[in-house]
Motif scaffolding. Structure first.
Motif, PDB file in Angstrom:
ATOM      1  N   LEU A  52       0.845  -1.193   0.000  1.00 15.67           N
ATOM      2  CA  LEU A  52       0.000   0.000   0.000  1.00 15.67           C
ATOM      3  C   LEU A  52       0.883   1.246   0.000  1.00 15.67           C
ATOM      4  O   LEU A  52       1.713   1.444   0.883  1.00 15.67           O
ATOM      5  CB  LEU A  52      -0.910   0.010   1.229  1.00 15.67           C
ATOM      6  CG  LEU A  52      -1.735  -1.261   1.483  1.00 15.67           C
ATOM      7  CD1 LEU A  52      -2.572  -1.094   2.747  1.00 15.67           C
ATOM      8  CD2 LEU A  52      -2.623  -1.577   0.284  1.00 15.67           C
ATOM      9  N   TYR A  53       0.691   2.078  -1.008  1.00 18.16           N
ATOM     10  CA  TYR A  53       1.375   3.360  -1.091  1.00 18.16           C
ATOM     11  C   TYR A  53       0.374   4.448  -0.688  1.00 18.16           C
ATOM     12  O   TYR A  53      -0.623   4.661  -1.387  1.00 18.16           O
ATOM     13  CB  TYR A  53       1.838   3.647  -2.517  1.00 18.16           C
ATOM     14  CG  TYR A  53       2.903   2.736  -3.078  1.00 18.16           C
ATOM     15  CD1 TYR A  53       4.231   3.151  -3.149  1.00 18.16           C
ATOM     16  CD2 TYR A  53       2.580   1.473  -3.578  1.00 18.16           C
ATOM     17  CE1 TYR A  53       5.217   2.329  -3.706  1.00 18.16           C
ATOM     18  CE2 TYR A  53       3.550   0.645  -4.122  1.00 18.16           C
ATOM     19  CZ  TYR A  53       4.862   1.079  -4.186  1.00 18.16           C
ATOM     20  OH  TYR A  53       5.828   0.265  -4.725  1.00 18.16           O
ATOM     21  N   TYR A  54       0.610   5.115   0.419  1.00 20.50           N
ATOM     22  CA  TYR A  54      -0.249   6.215   0.851  1.00 20.50           C
ATOM     23  C   TYR A  54       0.340   7.520   0.318  1.00 20.50           C
ATOM     24  O   TYR A  54       1.559   7.745   0.400  1.00 20.50           O
ATOM     25  CB  TYR A  54      -0.330   6.278   2.377  1.00 20.50           C
ATOM     26  CG  TYR A  54      -1.032   5.100   3.004  1.00 20.50           C
ATOM     27  CD1 TYR A  54      -2.391   5.155   3.283  1.00 20.50           C
ATOM     28  CD2 TYR A  54      -0.341   3.931   3.308  1.00 20.50           C
ATOM     29  CE1 TYR A  54      -3.043   4.070   3.865  1.00 20.50           C
ATOM     30  CE2 TYR A  54      -0.986   2.841   3.871  1.00 20.50           C
ATOM     31  CZ  TYR A  54      -2.340   2.918   4.152  1.00 20.50           C
ATOM     32  OH  TYR A  54      -2.983   1.834   4.709  1.00 20.50           O
ATOM     33  N   GLY A  55      -0.529   8.357  -0.253  1.00 20.66           N
ATOM     34  CA  GLY A  55      -0.001   9.592  -0.802  1.00 20.66           C
ATOM     35  C   GLY A  55      -1.081  10.512  -1.326  1.00 20.66           C
ATOM     36  O   GLY A  55      -2.271  10.339  -1.033  1.00 20.66           O
ATOM     37  N   ASP A  56      -0.652  11.505  -2.095  1.00 22.52           N
ATOM     38  CA  ASP A  56      -1.563  12.497  -2.669  1.00 22.52           C
ATOM     39  C   ASP A  56      -1.516  12.417  -4.185  1.00 22.52           C
ATOM     40  O   ASP A  56      -0.439  12.228  -4.784  1.00 22.52           O
ATOM     41  CB  ASP A  56      -1.160  13.902  -2.213  1.00 22.52           C
ATOM     42  CG  ASP A  56      -1.283  14.091  -0.710  1.00 22.52           C
ATOM     43  OD1 ASP A  56      -2.308  13.643  -0.156  1.00 22.52           O
ATOM     44  OD2 ASP A  56      -0.356  14.657  -0.096  1.00 22.52           O
ATOM     45  N   LEU A  57      -2.692  12.545  -4.787  1.00 20.01           N
ATOM     46  CA  LEU A  57      -2.781  12.516  -6.244  1.00 20.01           C
ATOM     47  C   LEU A  57      -2.159  13.774  -6.839  1.00 20.01           C
ATOM     48  O   LEU A  57      -2.369  14.880  -6.354  1.00 20.01           O
ATOM     49  CB  LEU A  57      -4.241  12.422  -6.686  1.00 20.01           C
ATOM     50  CG  LEU A  57      -5.027  11.169  -6.253  1.00 20.01           C
ATOM     51  CD1 LEU A  57      -6.484  11.291  -6.691  1.00 20.01           C
ATOM     52  CD2 LEU A  57      -4.410   9.918  -6.854  1.00 20.01           C
ATOM     53  N   ALA A  58      -1.420  13.582  -7.921  1.00 19.68           N
ATOM     54  CA  ALA A  58      -0.841  14.716  -8.636  1.00 19.68           C
ATOM     55  C   ALA A  58      -1.615  14.989  -9.917  1.00 19.68           C
ATOM     56  O   ALA A  58      -1.125  15.666 -10.825  1.00 19.68           O
ATOM     57  CB  ALA A  58       0.623  14.439  -8.956  1.00 19.68           C
ATOM     58  N   GLY A  59      -2.830  14.460  -9.994  1.00 20.01           N
ATOM     59  CA  GLY A  59      -3.678  14.640 -11.161  1.00 20.01           C
ATOM     60  C   GLY A  59      -4.988  13.913 -10.961  1.00 20.01           C
ATOM     61  O   GLY A  59      -5.274  13.398  -9.868  1.00 20.01           O
ATOM     62  N   ALA A  60      -5.794  13.829 -11.997  1.00 14.83           N
ATOM     63  CA  ALA A  60      -7.068  13.112 -11.920  1.00 14.83           C
ATOM     64  C   ALA A  60      -6.812  11.622 -11.726  1.00 14.83           C
ATOM     65  O   ALA A  60      -5.795  11.079 -12.176  1.00 14.83           O
ATOM     66  CB  ALA A  60      -7.890  13.341 -13.188  1.00 14.83           C
ATOM     67  N   LYS A  61      -7.741  10.942 -11.045  1.00 10.84           N
ATOM     68  CA  LYS A  61      -7.562   9.531 -10.704  1.00 10.84           C
ATOM     69  C   LYS A  61      -7.291   8.679 -11.934  1.00 10.84           C
ATOM     70  O   LYS A  61      -6.349   7.867 -11.942  1.00 10.84           O
ATOM     71  CB  LYS A  61      -8.812   9.029  -9.967  1.00 10.84           C
ATOM     72  CG  LYS A  61      -8.751   7.543  -9.602  1.00 10.84           C
ATOM     73  CD  LYS A  61     -10.008   7.105  -8.874  1.00 10.84           C
ATOM     74  CE  LYS A  61      -9.973   5.601  -8.570  1.00 10.84           C
ATOM     75  NZ  LYS A  61     -11.194   5.159  -7.856  1.00 10.84           N
ATOM     76  N   GLU A  62      -8.104   8.839 -12.989  1.00  9.22           N
ATOM     77  CA  GLU A  62      -7.925   8.010 -14.177  1.00  9.22           C
ATOM     78  C   GLU A  62      -6.581   8.276 -14.835  1.00  9.22           C
ATOM     79  O   GLU A  62      -5.914   7.359 -15.320  1.00  9.22           O
ATOM     80  CB  GLU A  62      -9.067   8.262 -15.169  1.00  9.22           C
ATOM     81  CG  GLU A  62     -10.394   7.633 -14.756  1.00  9.22           C
ATOM     82  CD  GLU A  62     -11.418   7.671 -15.869  1.00  9.22           C
ATOM     83  OE1 GLU A  62     -11.071   8.117 -16.989  1.00  9.22           O
ATOM     84  OE2 GLU A  62     -12.558   7.258 -15.626  1.00  9.22           O
ATOM     85  N   ALA A  63      -6.150   9.550 -14.847  1.00  6.13           N
ATOM     86  CA  ALA A  63      -4.863   9.892 -15.453  1.00  6.13           C
ATOM     87  C   ALA A  63      -3.710   9.272 -14.663  1.00  6.13           C
ATOM     88  O   ALA A  63      -2.728   8.783 -15.238  1.00  6.13           O
ATOM     89  CB  ALA A  63      -4.708  11.404 -15.527  1.00  6.13           C
ATOM     90  N   VAL A  64      -3.837   9.295 -13.341  1.00  3.20           N
ATOM     91  CA  VAL A  64      -2.805   8.702 -12.493  1.00  3.20           C
ATOM     92  C   VAL A  64      -2.695   7.203 -12.750  1.00  3.20           C
ATOM     93  O   VAL A  64      -1.597   6.655 -12.915  1.00  3.20           O
ATOM     94  CB  VAL A  64      -3.104   8.977 -11.007  1.00  3.20           C
ATOM     95  CG1 VAL A  64      -2.174   8.167 -10.102  1.00  3.20           C
ATOM     96  CG2 VAL A  64      -2.957  10.463 -10.706  1.00  3.20           C
ATOM     97  N   LEU A  65      -3.832   6.522 -12.775  1.00  2.00           N
ATOM     98  CA  LEU A  65      -3.819   5.086 -13.029  1.00  2.00           C
ATOM     99  C   LEU A  65      -3.267   4.768 -14.418  1.00  2.00           C
ATOM    100  O   LEU A  65      -2.511   3.807 -14.598  1.00  2.00           O
ATOM    101  CB  LEU A  65      -5.234   4.517 -12.897  1.00  2.00           C
ATOM    102  CG  LEU A  65      -5.698   4.143 -11.495  1.00  2.00           C
ATOM    103  CD1 LEU A  65      -7.141   3.681 -11.519  1.00  2.00           C
ATOM    104  CD2 LEU A  65      -4.809   3.056 -10.889  1.00  2.00           C
ATOM    105  N   ARG A  66      -3.630   5.573 -15.391  1.00  2.00           N
ATOM    106  CA  ARG A  66      -3.173   5.332 -16.757  1.00  2.00           C
ATOM    107  C   ARG A  66      -1.658   5.484 -16.859  1.00  2.00           C
ATOM    108  O   ARG A  66      -1.006   4.799 -17.641  1.00  2.00           O
ATOM    109  CB  ARG A  66      -3.879   6.292 -17.710  1.00  2.00           C
ATOM    110  CG  ARG A  66      -3.678   5.981 -19.180  1.00  2.00           C
ATOM    111  CD  ARG A  66      -4.707   6.713 -20.013  1.00  2.00           C
ATOM    112  NE  ARG A  66      -6.042   6.173 -19.765  1.00  2.00           N
ATOM    113  CZ  ARG A  66      -7.167   6.695 -20.252  1.00  2.00           C
ATOM    114  NH1 ARG A  66      -7.107   7.798 -20.987  1.00  2.00           N
ATOM    115  NH2 ARG A  66      -8.326   6.154 -20.001  1.00  2.00           N
TER     116      ARG A  66
END
Length: 366
Positions: free
Chosen positions: A33-47
């Motif tokens: 598990l990596y806990y952190g903050d998104l640096a963009g939209a969820k779908e963009a991060v996953l992509r």
């Protein structure tokens, strides 16, 4: 930080900073598990991140737990670990329920002789066979594209057909639109081949007697153009008089055609949605919203002009399609368009799906 060291084959947390700013890592027995903050939209991060983990043998998902964003990495495995008992038990139960359903089509008195149920094996084999071949098509191409998928889960139900079908689950991200297309289209095409074979065998077999007052005597099956066309090509009838009906193996072909049409509806996680999503990309949204409208419209038409015959079935599928819409559709990581050959195959498959449609698939006549 967890005391266990980060597996060496996983990306270093600092290397994810362009998409996910990691401030804590927790290493478990089967997940990291990596806990952190998104640096963009969820779908963009996953992509962005999915390919990095995938090439290292992991799949990832983004979750929101207790007010924190969590990137969950799970080791991928496309093999089968041990005996899949759930799949085996469901398959065995489906064989039993389709044998029981077949006993009604053949007029076998199971109450008088329980072992006589084995005589319904041609019906059970035809129904289970077309479903198994359909799902096997998905499974083979999932393995081909290195996408983690389960073996088929058959759905037994004590009814006139004995089953509600079968499904496989893809527990993985889809790498690109090409893989999404191949996996989505393989099931219907494989199922269509099985349907053609089963139907051809079925119409060539002798008819069976129908006892007056039996459950099947009160059913009216509507054969789609595919089944009717095969019977016509072979010069065989689909209706008999004098208390006779087609061999129940033909019903197995009918099941294959009906399942193919339903699966090719372009909505939710159905095969038709995968194929259409791979071809059209995100433009599929408009088409998906039109599906429940069309199904409810068909139900309304049958209610008004056909005395309600078949209306309940399509109304039910209208409701189901609304639920499928809420569940979303598969999203490939790479949105590169598919080639022209896949466009042709997709178009042919969808047209073949239409040949499996009939407005009143089954109705009660009495």
């Amino acid at each position: 930080m967890d005391d266990q060291p980060l597996p060496s084959d996983l990306p270093d947390p600092d290397s994810l900073g362009d998409s996910f700013l990691v401030y804590e890592v927790e290493v478990g027995d089967d997940q990291v598990l990596y806990y952190g903050d998104l640096a963009g939209a969820k779908e963009a991060v996953l992509r962005t991140l999915s390919p990095r983990f995938r090439e290292r043998g992991y799949r990832v998902s983004l979750e929101y737990r207790m007010g924190e964003h969590v990137l969950v990495a799970t080791e991928r495995s496309t093999g089968i670990d041990g005996i899949p008992w759930t799949n085996v038990v469901l398959f065995g139960l489906t064989v039993l329920t389709t044998l029981y359903a077949g006993s009604q089509w053949y007029g076998i008195d199971v109450a008088a002789d329980p072992l006589a149920i084995v005589g319904a094996w041609p019906f059970a084999l035809s129904v289970v066979g077309v479903l198994a071949v359909h799902e096997l098509g998905h499974y083979v191409f999932s393995r081909y594209h290195d996408v983690e998928a389960t073996l088929p889960y058959f759905i037994p139900i004590p009814s006139i057909l004995g089953t509600l079908g079968a499904v496989i689950r893809m527990n993985d991200t889809i790498p690109d639109r090409r893989a999404l297309f191949d996996i989505g289209v393989a099931g219907p095409l494989a199922g269509l081949v099985a349907t053609v074979v089963v139907t051809a065998v079925g119409v060539s077999l002798p008819p069976v007697p129908v006892s007056e007052g039996s459950v099947v005597a009160g059913l009216d099956i509507g054969y789609p153009p595919l089944v009717a066309g095969i019977a016509a090509l072979l010069g065989e009838p689909l209706a008999y008089g004098d208390g006779r009906m087609v061999n129940p193996v033909v019903v197995g072909g009918w099941v294959g055609a009906f399942v193919t049409f339903l699966n090719l509806l372009p909505v939710g996680q159905l095969d038709g949605s995968h194929v259409t999503r791979a071809l059209l990309g995100e433009r599929i949204g408009t088409i998906q919203r039109a599906v429940p409208v069309g199904l409810f419209g068909l139900a309304a038409y049958l209610f008004v002009f056909e005395n309600g015959r078949g209306a309940q079935l399509w109304a039910l599928w209208g409701v189901l399609s609304l639920l499928f819409l809420r569940g979303g559709t598969a999203t490939p990581m790479d949105e590169t368009s598919v080639d022209r050959t896949r466009w042709v195959i997709g178009g042919v498959t969808l047209l073949l799906g239409l040949s499996c449609f009939t407005p009143i698939p089954i109705a009660i006549t009495g």
